[in-house]
Design a protein around this motif. Structure first.
Motif, PDB file in Angstrom:
ATOM      1  N   TYR A 107      82.785  31.625  50.783  1.00 15.53           N
ATOM      2  CA  TYR A 107      82.931  32.530  51.927  1.00 15.53           C
ATOM      3  C   TYR A 107      82.646  31.804  53.244  1.00 15.53           C
ATOM      4  O   TYR A 107      82.494  32.452  54.288  1.00 15.53           O
ATOM      5  N   THR A 131      70.951  39.546  48.071  1.00 21.35           N
ATOM      6  CA  THR A 131      72.268  40.186  47.998  1.00 21.35           C
ATOM      7  C   THR A 131      73.385  39.169  48.181  1.00 21.35           C
ATOM      8  O   THR A 131      74.375  39.156  47.427  1.00 21.35           O
ATOM      9  N   HIS A 132      73.246  38.309  49.177  1.00 19.46           N
ATOM     10  CA  HIS A 132      74.280  37.287  49.401  1.00 19.46           C
ATOM     11  C   HIS A 132      74.361  36.319  48.221  1.00 19.46           C
ATOM     12  O   HIS A 132      75.468  35.897  47.827  1.00 19.46           O
ATOM     13  N   GLN A 153      76.234  37.989  45.426  1.00 18.79           N
ATOM     14  CA  GLN A 153      77.669  38.043  45.708  1.00 18.79           C
ATOM     15  C   GLN A 153      78.314  36.689  45.488  1.00 18.79           C
ATOM     16  O   GLN A 153      79.429  36.585  44.959  1.00 18.79           O
ATOM     17  N   GLY A 169      80.402  38.043  42.777  1.00 18.15           N
ATOM     18  CA  GLY A 169      81.534  38.590  43.521  1.00 18.15           C
ATOM     19  C   GLY A 169      81.847  40.038  43.234  1.00 18.15           C
ATOM     20  O   GLY A 169      83.010  40.412  43.093  1.00 18.15           O
ATOM     21  N   THR A 170      80.819  40.907  43.195  1.00 19.96           N
ATOM     22  CA  THR A 170      81.036  42.298  42.804  1.00 19.96           C
ATOM     23  C   THR A 170      81.372  43.228  43.965  1.00 19.96           C
ATOM     24  O   THR A 170      81.811  44.349  43.742  1.00 19.96           O
ATOM     25  N   TRP A 171      81.178  42.794  45.198  1.00 16.81           N
ATOM     26  CA  TRP A 171      81.462  43.672  46.340  1.00 16.81           C
ATOM     27  C   TRP A 171      82.972  43.812  46.549  1.00 16.81           C
ATOM     28  O   TRP A 171      83.718  42.854  46.343  1.00 16.81           O
ATOM     29  N   TYR A 200      82.562  43.246  52.022  1.00 16.10           N
ATOM     30  CA  TYR A 200      81.821  42.002  52.203  1.00 16.10           C
ATOM     31  C   TYR A 200      82.310  41.249  53.436  1.00 16.10           C
ATOM     32  O   TYR A 200      81.517  40.643  54.167  1.00 16.10           O
ATOM     33  N   ILE A 219      78.396  50.415  46.951  1.00 18.12           N
ATOM     34  CA  ILE A 219      78.248  49.679  48.199  1.00 18.12           C
ATOM     35  C   ILE A 219      78.497  50.659  49.340  1.00 18.12           C
ATOM     36  O   ILE A 219      79.598  51.201  49.471  1.00 18.12           O
ATOM     37  N   ARG A 232      80.300  49.719  41.154  1.00 22.93           N
ATOM     38  CA  ARG A 232      80.263  48.623  40.185  1.00 22.93           C
ATOM     39  C   ARG A 232      79.282  48.984  39.075  1.00 22.93           C
ATOM     40  O   ARG A 232      78.088  49.141  39.319  1.00 22.93           O
TER      41      ARG A 232
END
Length: 380
Positions: free
Chosen positions: A53, A87-88, A91, A95-97, A102, A179, A219
């Motif tokens: 990202y 949280t970051h 992810q 990669g669930t967001w 995101y 989310i 999720r």
């Protein structure tokens, strides 16, 4: 890690700047925005954003160093930072967001501090690590989820850009996370936080009433082979040492406060600083021993995990408990040696002691860890 300076000097500067306002925020209970801004400007709140990202992709050991530095300045800022960094990191790994959410979080993080936290505990259920299904519901109506429920101990309060809300889909009993942007209609905060420590963390209750979210916002948590759900926080894992790291920072702050007082305090009957007496020198040595033990356990465990040593996995929860014990002993030792001055709100040691005691409430908690470890040892 381009643009991210984690040198000792840079982290020490962050600690000092955050510490400058910690006492005032502890007294008012307001969100510690000055300290949060310091961490943001240093790039620390997004240090674990994955390289895919465009982020630095900081690993567990660098994350621990960051949180120890922030926690040494202000434990409340450390807790807010730990939740966002966790949280970051999750992810980056899973990669669930939903992509659009995101991307929005990253955009907000460029403009200013964008805090995020998992909102899980409930007034009736308590901590989900103890077992049980949430009462908070997520119902799919056509192409939208409708979220309803009340959560407790939602750290970050109105400062959260995003909530990751633990909920159940009542028809199928699927349990998962939604989310949720923090500025949606239907979100109401109830100011319930009046705590011993971490007073500026804004860990209030929050009510969700008919909050509407897109279909990709849910999720599901993977089920166990027997069909049940096991809360991820029920046992410490490789990514769960952010909270212990920030409390090591609290113990380090207590050590510094103790040393400063000992160098400055000159009783009339003694005629010299108490730092020059063997008793105070021995106390300082005990405080240091406890911190060295905690830091060595933390980074030693993370180094073993980096090396691929999976034999340590069953021991991680016990390591977390041992770090907590060392943090509390270090701060209690400092306060006890100074007597009344150590318990005065005019001295930072009193705040450090209150903050250090809060390490006990983070899951997995000591009684559950000792029971699980004992059963493992005994083969029960």
């Amino acid at each position: 890690m381009s643009g991210l300076d984690l040198s000792p000097d840079a982290l020490a500067k962050v600690t000092a700047e955050i510490a400058a306002t910690a006492g005032e925020y502890d007294r008012t209970g307001e969100l510690p925005w000055a300290g949060i801004e310091v961490a943001h400007r240093a790039g620390l709140l997004t240090a674990t954003v994955g390289t895919q990202y465009g982020g630095p992709g900081a690993g567990p050991r660098d994350t621990a160093r960051i949180l120890t530095a922030i926690g040494e300045g202000d434990a409340s800022v450390g807790l807010l930072a730990a939740n966002s960094l966790n949280t970051h990191a999750a992810q980056a790994a899973f990669g669930t967001w939903p992509a659009h959410y995101y991307e929005d979080l990253l955009r907000r993080s460029q403009e200013g501090p964008a805090l995020v936290n998992a909102i899980r505990a409930e007034p009736e259920l308590g901590a989900p690590a103890r077992g049980g299904i949430p009462k908070t519901t997520a119902v799919l109506e056509k192409d939208q989820w409708v979220l309803n429920g009340r959560k407790a101990y939602a750290t970050g309060g109105t400062g959260l850009a995003y909530h990751v809300v633990w909920a159940v889909e009542p028809e199928t009993q699927r349990v998962g996370h939604l989310i949720v942007p923090g500025d949606l209609p239907g979100i109401t905060w109830i100011n319930t936080w009046d705590h011993l420590g971490l007073r500026a963390s804004n860990t209030h209750d929050v009510v969700y009433q008919d909050v509407r979210l897109p279909a990709d916002a849910f999720r599901e948590i993977p089920r166990q082979p027997d069909g049940s759900y096991r809360d991820p926080a029920a046992a410490a894992g490789p990514g769960s040492f952010g909270h212990p790291a920030l409390y090591i920072g609290v113990a380090r702050a207590a050590r510094s406060a103790f040393a400063a007082y000992a160098r400055e305090r000159i009783p009339a009957a003694l005629g010299k600083p108490i730092a020059q007496t063997e008793r105070i020198q021995s106390v300082a040595g005990e405080i240091d021993l406890q911190i060295v033990q905690a830091e060595t356990l933390l980074h030693g465990a993370l180094l073993r995990l980096e090396a691929g040593d999976t034999t340590i996995l069953p021991e991680l929860s016990a390591i977390k408990v041992t770090i907590g014990r060392s943090v509390i002993v270090a701060t209690q030792t400092a306060v006890a040696a100074l007597g009344n001055p150590g318990l005065s709100r005019h001295h930072s040691l009193e705040r450090h002691l209150r903050d250090a005691l809060c390490i006990r409430v983070h899951p997995p908690q000591e009684d559950a860890v000792l029971l699980a470890s004992g059963r493992r040892v005994l083969g029960v």
